[in-house]
Design an enzyme around this catalytic site. Structure first.
Site, PDB file in Angstrom:
ATOM      1  N   ASP A  11       0.840  -1.176  -0.017  1.00 28.16           N
ATOM      2  CA  ASP A  11      -0.016   0.065  -0.087  1.00 28.16           C
ATOM      3  C   ASP A  11       0.964   1.299  -0.084  1.00 28.16           C
ATOM      4  OD1 ASP A  11      -2.519   1.368   0.287  1.00 28.16           O
ATOM      5  OD2 ASP A  11      -1.787   1.847   2.389  1.00 28.16           O
ATOM      6  N   SER A  12       0.243   2.309  -0.309  1.00 29.51           N
ATOM      7  CA  SER A  12       0.900   3.631  -0.267  1.00 29.51           C
ATOM      8  C   SER A  12       1.629   3.768   1.073  1.00 29.51           C
ATOM      9  CB  SER A  12       0.176   4.617  -0.947  1.00 29.51           C
ATOM     10  OG  SER A  12      -0.938   4.878  -0.015  1.00 29.51           O
ATOM     11  N   CYS A  74      -4.206  -1.378  -2.055  1.00 32.38           N
ATOM     12  CA  CYS A  74      -4.364   0.122  -2.375  1.00 32.38           C
ATOM     13  C   CYS A  74      -5.278  -0.012  -3.724  1.00 32.38           C
ATOM     14  CB  CYS A  74      -3.025   0.701  -2.547  1.00 32.38           C
ATOM     15  SG  CYS A  74      -3.171   2.548  -3.068  1.00 32.38           S
ATOM     16  N   GLU A 159      -3.568   9.117   8.372  1.00 31.59           N
ATOM     17  CA  GLU A 159      -2.177   8.744   8.550  1.00 31.59           C
ATOM     18  C   GLU A 159      -1.831   9.747   9.606  1.00 31.59           C
ATOM     19  OE1 GLU A 159       0.401   7.379   6.046  1.00 31.59           O
ATOM     20  OE2 GLU A 159      -1.285   6.359   5.332  1.00 31.59           O
ATOM     21  N   CYS A 193     -11.275   2.744  -0.500  1.00 31.58           N
ATOM     22  CA  CYS A 193      -9.965   3.156  -0.108  1.00 31.58           C
ATOM     23  C   CYS A 193      -9.412   2.443   1.156  1.00 31.58           C
ATOM     24  CB  CYS A 193      -9.853   4.672   0.238  1.00 31.58           C
ATOM     25  SG  CYS A 193      -7.999   5.042   0.994  1.00 31.58           S
ATOM     26  N   HIS A 195      -7.742   2.721   3.662  1.00 34.21           N
ATOM     27  CA  HIS A 195      -7.554   3.496   4.816  1.00 34.21           C
ATOM     28  C   HIS A 195      -8.766   3.602   5.523  1.00 34.21           C
ATOM     29  CE1 HIS A 195      -3.623   4.816   3.380  1.00 34.21           C
ATOM     30  NE2 HIS A 195      -3.363   5.416   4.316  1.00 34.21           N
TER      31      HIS A 195
HETATM   32  N1  DGL Z   1      -4.970   3.351   0.861  1.00 35.36           N
HETATM   33  C1  DGL Z   1      -4.879   3.825  -0.520  1.00 35.36           C
HETATM   34  C2  DGL Z   1      -6.172   3.489  -1.319  1.00 35.36           C
HETATM   35  O1  DGL Z   1      -6.823   2.433  -1.032  1.00 35.36           O
HETATM   36  C3  DGL Z   1      -4.875   5.256  -0.644  1.00 35.36           C
HETATM   37  C4  DGL Z   1      -4.049   6.148  -0.034  1.00 35.36           C
HETATM   38  C5  DGL Z   1      -3.407   7.022  -0.730  1.00 35.36           C
HETATM   39  O2  DGL Z   1      -3.826   8.174  -1.206  1.00 35.36           O
HETATM   40  O3  DGL Z   1      -2.072   6.900  -0.900  1.00 35.36           O
HETATM   41  O4  DGL Z   1      -6.625   4.118  -2.424  1.00 35.36           O
END
Ligand code: DGL
Length: 274
Positions: A11-12, A74, A159, A193, A195
């Site tokens: 993931d990012s 992600c 975050e 997402c 997150h």
């Molecule tokens: N967790 C990432 C997703 O599912 C997004 C986070 C980011 O913007 O880097 O899209």
């Protein structure tokens, strides 16, 4: 295919940990390597080219650590980089390796949740603007109308450990109201997402009580299990020690501390450069 190795989860940043937890809960026997590109997060506001480049570098890093199978945990990377990696990079440079994303498993089964056939989508700007969900859902469920809402403030709040704070309510309400104003018939909302499960309680507070809120973790875990049952050679290439190591492109101490927001257990991360 290289010798037995862990499944790579990418993931990012921290969001993929919500997917990793569900995968490990369902398949605790395998080894896993988690990689968060925290130094370059967020991906959600970046262009196709940049997301592709960062994602490919991260996938190659996981390949170099021995992974034969990498999950892009992600949505932004799945929306903007996965197809290119699968269709162009892998056949040429890593024909025995596989990279899977989180969008397809979600879109395949989302139809069973909606009676009104109106589905809402919360995601990063990158995921919403790519229209990947609209395109994929229309293939499996052509009768469903999909309405997207990008939520650029949510990843930074999460975050930075602010997901439970009172301040987060302002931005959660803003995006929930905006989505429902676009289509009041929505009865199912996908948290597109990885997150966003951290904001699920607040999101539930600001959406009508009757709405199904779908987190992807259990869906992606079930889909991976099914994939491995159908791809025996890949399944047999995964090492079975029940271990998981954590790697970040940012400071390891910061990752170790913040990961506890996403995971029940405490972990210890290592910094990695590539
Ligand atoms: N967790 C990432 C997703 O599912 C997004 C986070 C980011 O913007 O880097 O899209």
């Amino acid at each position: 295919m290289s010798s037995k190795s862990a499944i790579g989860i990418f993931d990012s940043g921290y969001g993929g940990l919500t997917i990793l937890s569900e995968i490990r809960a369902l398949m605790p026997e395998y080894d896993y390597i988690y990689l968060g590109d925290n130094a370059r997060t967020p991906y959600g506001t970046r262009s196709f080219d940049i997301v592709y480049r960062y994602t490919l570098e991260s996938v190659r890093q996981l390949f170099s650590m021995g992974c034969n199978l990498v999950i892009l945990a992600c949505n932004t990377a799945s929306a903007k980089a996965l197809r290119n990696i699968q269709q162009n990079y892998l056949p040429k440079y890593a024909p025995d390796k596989r990279v899977l994303g989180v969008i397809r498993p979600t879109t395949e089964i989302v139809g069973k949740y909606s009676k009104s056939r109106h589905i809402g989508l919360f995601g990063t700007e990158g995921t919403i603007d790519s229209m990947s969900y609209n395109i994929e859902i229309s293939k499996f469920h052509p009768d469903i109308k999909v309405t997207g809402q990008s939520c650029p403030m949510w990843v930074p709040l999460i975050e930075n450990g602010e997901s439970a704070s009172d301040g987060a309510d302002f931005f959660v309400k803003q995006y929930c109201d905006s989505l429902m104003a676009k289509d009041p018939l929505i009865d199912t909302v996908i948290l597109a997402c990885t997150h966003y499960p951290l904001l699920k309680d607040k999101i539930a507070k600001y959406l009508p009580a009757s709405i199904n809120i779908i987190s992807q973790g259990p869906i992606v875990a079930a889909s991976l299990k099914d994939y491995l049952s159908r791809h025996k050679e890949m399944e047999q290439s995964i090492s079975r020690g029940g271990n998981c190591s954590f790697h970040t492109t940012e400071q390891s101490a910061k990752f170790t501390k913040n990961a506890s927001i996403f995971l029940d257990a405490s972990i210890s991360a290592e910094t990695i450069n590539y």
